[in-house]
Design an enzyme around this catalytic site. Sequence first.
Site, mmCIF file in Angstrom:
data_model
loop_
_atom_site.group_PDB
_atom_site.id
_atom_site.type_symbol
_atom_site.label_atom_id
_atom_site.label_comp_id
_atom_site.label_asym_id
_atom_site.label_seq_id
_atom_site.Cartn_x
_atom_site.Cartn_y
_atom_site.Cartn_z
ATOM 1 N N ASN A 9 0.809 -1.152 0.116
ATOM 2 C CA ASN A 9 0.029 0.011 0.124
ATOM 3 C C ASN A 9 0.974 1.164 -0.072
ATOM 4 O O ASN A 9 1.546 1.609 1.202
ATOM 5 C CB ASN A 9 -0.774 -0.184 1.108
ATOM 6 C CG ASN A 9 -1.578 1.157 1.452
ATOM 7 O OD1 ASN A 9 -1.880 2.096 0.484
ATOM 8 N ND2 ASN A 9 -2.197 1.378 2.356
ATOM 9 N N LYS A 11 0.139 4.422 -0.273
ATOM 10 C CA LYS A 11 -0.630 5.372 0.456
ATOM 11 C C LYS A 11 -0.476 6.901 -0.468
ATOM 12 O O LYS A 11 -0.070 6.723 -1.840
ATOM 13 C CB LYS A 11 -0.088 5.680 1.776
ATOM 14 C CG LYS A 11 -0.150 4.353 2.555
ATOM 15 C CD LYS A 11 0.104 4.539 4.130
ATOM 16 C CE LYS A 11 0.056 3.116 4.796
ATOM 17 N NZ LYS A 11 0.278 3.432 6.295
ATOM 18 N N HIS A 98 -9.377 0.731 5.102
ATOM 19 C CA HIS A 98 -8.035 0.984 5.584
ATOM 20 C C HIS A 98 -8.237 1.942 7.115
ATOM 21 O O HIS A 98 -8.851 2.809 6.931
ATOM 22 C CB HIS A 98 -7.015 1.481 4.763
ATOM 23 C CG HIS A 98 -5.382 1.517 5.227
ATOM 24 N ND1 HIS A 98 -5.193 2.390 6.130
ATOM 25 C CD2 HIS A 98 -4.552 0.772 5.262
ATOM 26 C CE1 HIS A 98 -3.712 1.965 6.490
ATOM 27 N NE2 HIS A 98 -3.435 1.094 5.976
ATOM 28 N N GLU A 100 -6.625 4.351 8.181
ATOM 29 C CA GLU A 100 -6.342 5.656 7.953
ATOM 30 C C GLU A 100 -7.587 6.097 7.401
ATOM 31 O O GLU A 100 -8.224 7.373 7.611
ATOM 32 C CB GLU A 100 -5.204 5.879 6.915
ATOM 33 C CG GLU A 100 -3.779 5.676 7.790
ATOM 34 C CD GLU A 100 -2.740 5.163 6.947
ATOM 35 O OE1 GLU A 100 -2.754 5.185 5.584
ATOM 36 O OE2 GLU A 100 -1.823 4.630 7.641
ATOM 37 N N GLU A 170 -4.855 -5.523 10.382
ATOM 38 C CA GLU A 170 -3.992 -4.567 10.861
ATOM 39 C C GLU A 170 -4.338 -3.940 12.029
ATOM 40 O O GLU A 170 -4.852 -2.830 11.978
ATOM 41 C CB GLU A 170 -4.009 -3.487 9.488
ATOM 42 C CG GLU A 170 -3.768 -4.129 8.157
ATOM 43 C CD GLU A 170 -3.144 -2.956 7.382
ATOM 44 O OE1 GLU A 170 -2.156 -3.237 6.815
ATOM 45 O OE2 GLU A 170 -3.868 -2.104 7.184
ATOM 46 N N GLY A 176 2.736 1.938 10.601
ATOM 47 C CA GLY A 176 3.713 2.837 10.686
ATOM 48 C C GLY A 176 4.337 3.320 11.893
ATOM 49 O O GLY A 176 4.987 4.286 11.783
ATOM 50 N N SER A 216 3.997 -2.681 10.316
ATOM 51 C CA SER A 216 5.463 -2.668 10.355
ATOM 52 C C SER A 216 5.867 -3.969 9.978
ATOM 53 O O SER A 216 7.051 -4.295 10.554
ATOM 54 C CB SER A 216 5.821 -2.212 11.872
ATOM 55 O OG SER A 216 5.239 -0.935 12.103
ATOM 56 N N GLY A 238 4.875 1.110 4.592
ATOM 57 C CA GLY A 238 6.289 1.735 4.517
ATOM 58 C C GLY A 238 7.225 0.785 3.605
ATOM 59 O O GLY A 238 7.909 1.411 2.484
HETATM 60 C C1 PEP Z 1 -0.575 -0.089 6.123
HETATM 61 O O1 PEP Z 1 -0.738 1.071 6.254
HETATM 62 O O2 PEP Z 1 -1.391 -0.969 5.609
HETATM 63 C C2 PEP Z 1 0.688 -0.635 6.727
HETATM 64 C C3 PEP Z 1 0.642 -1.825 7.153
HETATM 65 O O3 PEP Z 1 1.613 0.113 7.052
HETATM 66 P P1 PEP Z 1 3.236 -0.190 7.678
HETATM 67 O O4 PEP Z 1 3.585 -1.137 6.881
HETATM 68 O O5 PEP Z 1 3.983 1.058 7.226
HETATM 69 O O6 PEP Z 1 3.135 -0.313 9.099
#
Ligand code: PEP
Length: 256
Positions: A9, A11, A98, A100, A170, A176, A216, A238
């Site tokens: 993703n 973003k 998601h 966010e 998640e 993040g 992460s 990320g």
């Molecule tokens: C995400 O935004 O779906 C995600 C898992 O981000 P990160 O891997 O950066 O924690």
Amino acid sequence: MRRRIVAGNWKMNTTYAEAMDLVEGLKNALTQEVVGDTGVIITPPSVYLSDVVGALVDNEFIAVAAQNVHEKDNGAFTGEISAPMLSSLDVDAIIIGHSERRQYFGESNESCKVKIGQALNNELAAIYCIGETLEERQSGNFMEVILNQCAEGLEGFIADDMDNIILAYEPVWAIGTGEVATPEQAQEVHAGIRAWLAERFDAETAENVSVLYGGSCKPGNAAELFAQPDIDGGLIGGASLNAEDFTGIIKARTNA
Ligand code: PEP
């Protein structure tokens, strides 16, 4: 049969040139040996979708998803993007719900349900995200929160629909933040989701739905997560912005 999947993703990141470079980097890195039977999905910003799909037209390993979709097919909804539009670009899937989008754009389980329906009605797979906040984890009722997201977001869908729905667990506190759920914490939730799927649909459906972990996930911790019996892959934020890191996570999935 449930699939091993690693989805990235992106973003609201990358310029156009960076996005196309990343696609080239992945095209070069993702050979049959690296990918094995892992399904790879990338999710660029929507303005780049058309060109990314075009750049991958001859590539058999990388599918393309959108990060969001509107509830309606078309109409006076300035700035929005519909499932028929995504379908007309030959996009393969849509990330829905998601955290966010839930946190900053007020998305609810109810709106996610409508969006999942839009995806399926337009022959797009839905990657439905669920997960608890830190407060919900600390309060101890996180499983209830997650299963409620499953129940409300998947309300009305039948077992056959689940062929085109991927779930992504998640934990919001891990997204993040650099703080990753332990393999045991993630496995506990994934097993709970699968048990819920068996009850809500049937044992075969539960066995066949891919449930991804996100939060992460990096090349260094992916293998131990993917070694868990109910973790079928990852939704990566990320680390999906770097071709080498994303490839490392795909390798971890393929070799687990
Ligand atoms: C995400 O935004 O779906 C995600 C898992 O981000 P990160 O891997 O950066 O924690």
